[in-house]
Design a protein around this motif. Structure first.
Motif, PDB file in Angstrom:
ATOM      1  N   ARG A 172       0.841  -1.204   0.000  1.00 18.64           N
ATOM      2  CA  ARG A 172       0.000   0.000   0.000  1.00 18.64           C
ATOM      3  C   ARG A 172       0.874   1.250   0.000  1.00 18.64           C
ATOM      4  O   ARG A 172       1.784   1.373   0.815  1.00 18.64           O
ATOM      5  N   SER A 178       0.712   5.232   0.614  1.00 18.07           N
ATOM      6  CA  SER A 178      -0.113   6.266   1.223  1.00 18.07           C
ATOM      7  C   SER A 178       0.694   7.544   1.365  1.00 18.07           C
ATOM      8  O   SER A 178       1.857   7.504   1.777  1.00 18.07           O
ATOM      9  N   PHE A 224      -6.114   9.087  11.636  1.00 15.68           N
ATOM     10  CA  PHE A 224      -6.192   8.287  10.409  1.00 15.68           C
ATOM     11  C   PHE A 224      -4.832   7.684  10.074  1.00 15.68           C
ATOM     12  O   PHE A 224      -4.717   6.485   9.787  1.00 15.68           O
ATOM     13  N   TRP A 225      -3.767   8.503  10.103  1.00 14.34           N
ATOM     14  CA  TRP A 225      -2.433   8.016   9.755  1.00 14.34           C
ATOM     15  C   TRP A 225      -1.933   6.984  10.771  1.00 14.34           C
ATOM     16  O   TRP A 225      -1.218   6.055  10.403  1.00 14.34           O
ATOM     17  N   GLU A 277      -3.501   3.766   9.757  1.00 11.77           N
ATOM     18  CA  GLU A 277      -2.820   3.253   8.566  1.00 11.77           C
ATOM     19  C   GLU A 277      -1.500   2.579   8.944  1.00 11.77           C
ATOM     20  O   GLU A 277      -1.172   1.508   8.430  1.00 11.77           O
ATOM     21  N   ARG A 327      -1.910  -0.881  10.560  1.00 11.60           N
ATOM     22  CA  ARG A 327      -2.314  -2.014   9.724  1.00 11.60           C
ATOM     23  C   ARG A 327      -1.182  -2.521   8.835  1.00 11.60           C
ATOM     24  O   ARG A 327      -1.366  -3.430   8.038  1.00 11.60           O
ATOM     25  N   ALA A 328       0.021  -1.958   9.003  1.00  8.65           N
ATOM     26  CA  ALA A 328       1.189  -2.393   8.224  1.00  8.65           C
ATOM     27  C   ALA A 328       2.048  -3.341   9.057  1.00  8.65           C
ATOM     28  O   ALA A 328       2.365  -3.050  10.212  1.00  8.65           O
ATOM     29  N   SER A 339       3.545  -1.249   3.767  1.00 11.23           N
ATOM     30  CA  SER A 339       3.291   0.142   3.430  1.00 11.23           C
ATOM     31  C   SER A 339       4.552   0.737   2.831  1.00 11.23           C
ATOM     32  O   SER A 339       5.660   0.416   3.259  1.00 11.23           O
ATOM     33  N   GLU A 375      -2.414  -0.943  -3.650  1.00 12.85           N
ATOM     34  CA  GLU A 375      -3.393   0.014  -3.136  1.00 12.85           C
ATOM     35  C   GLU A 375      -2.722   1.377  -2.994  1.00 12.85           C
ATOM     36  O   GLU A 375      -1.570   1.462  -2.561  1.00 12.85           O
ATOM     37  N   THR A 411      -3.406   5.240  -1.398  1.00 11.70           N
ATOM     38  CA  THR A 411      -4.227   6.092  -0.545  1.00 11.70           C
ATOM     39  C   THR A 411      -3.655   7.493  -0.595  1.00 11.70           C
ATOM     40  O   THR A 411      -2.507   7.723  -0.195  1.00 11.70           O
ATOM     41  N   MET A 457      -9.668  11.848   1.823  1.00 10.62           N
ATOM     42  CA  MET A 457      -8.910  10.617   1.600  1.00 10.62           C
ATOM     43  C   MET A 457      -9.588   9.862   0.476  1.00 10.62           C
ATOM     44  O   MET A 457     -10.805   9.693   0.447  1.00 10.62           O
ATOM     45  N   ARG A 483      -9.013   6.191  -1.515  1.00  5.87           N
ATOM     46  CA  ARG A 483      -8.279   4.931  -1.548  1.00  5.87           C
ATOM     47  C   ARG A 483      -8.634   4.195  -2.825  1.00  5.87           C
ATOM     48  O   ARG A 483      -9.807   4.052  -3.168  1.00  5.87           O
TER      49      ARG A 483
END
Length: 188
Positions: free
Chosen positions: A5, A7, A31-32, A35, A38-39, A121, A139, A141, A179, A181
């Motif tokens: 991903r 971002s 939010f960051w 993110e 989730r990496a 990420s 992905e 973002t 944002m 995605r």
């Protein structure tokens, strides 16, 4: 296979320079943080690695600096903990829970993606362009800020071929940032 991903914060006119006036507020930092959490690991080029390390590495004292707001600490904790893979032809060693990537970039990233886990990420400007050229980003973002920078490095500037993307999520923030995605149907 773990997804890769990309971002990044970006201005309306496509500038991705960290000094373009796109600093996250408390909502965006939340939010960051999510993110980053989730990496399983992050991939950075030398410039981004050194920039992130100078801002977010936990000091030897263990105490975060006074300039850091309380709402930035969860992000700092998350990025400080996550394993980092650094692509550099000039560094001969790294630390901060990091290792230098060796060999062919495409082969090295494919090997990381083949490992079990939730996802990888990538951040920065130059490395994501190389990975997009190789078709390895699954992905994208983009947090688009309501700012016109007028100059600076542009998002994926120099990409040799168009990459079609599918919008999978959109979110508006109180700051006016949006944002977006996207998934790459051709990511590998």
């Amino acid at each position: 296979m773990r997804p890769l991903r990309y971002s990044i914060n970006v201005t309306v006119d496509g500038c991705v320079h960290h000094e373009a006036g796109v600093a996250p507020d408390e909502e965006l930092m939340g939010f960051w943080t999510a993110e980053m959490q989730r990496a399983d690991a992050v991939l950075y080029g030398r410039t981004t690695y050194e920039m992130m390390q100078s801002a977010w590495r936990r000091p030897a004292s263990g105490v975060w600096p006074d300039w850091m707001d309380e709402w930035e600490i969860p992000f700092a904790d998350a990025i400080d903990r996550v394993p980092k893979h650094v692509v550099s032809s000039t560094l001969d060693r790294v630390d901060w829970n990091a290792e230098l990537m060796q060999g062919d970039l495409g082969d090295a990233v494919r090997a990381l993606k083949a490992q079990p886990g939730d996802g990888l990420s990538v951040g920065g400007v130059t490395l994501p362009l190389a990975l997009a050229e190789l078709g390895l980003i699954d992905e994208y973002t983009f947090v688009v800020h309501p700012v016109l920078a007028g100059h600076g490095p542009r998002l994926l500037e120099g990409l040799s071929e168009r990459v079609r993307l599918e919008l999978v999520e959109r979110r508006e923030f109180a700051s006016g940032a949006v944002m977006q995605r996207y998934r790459s149907p051709g990511g590998s």
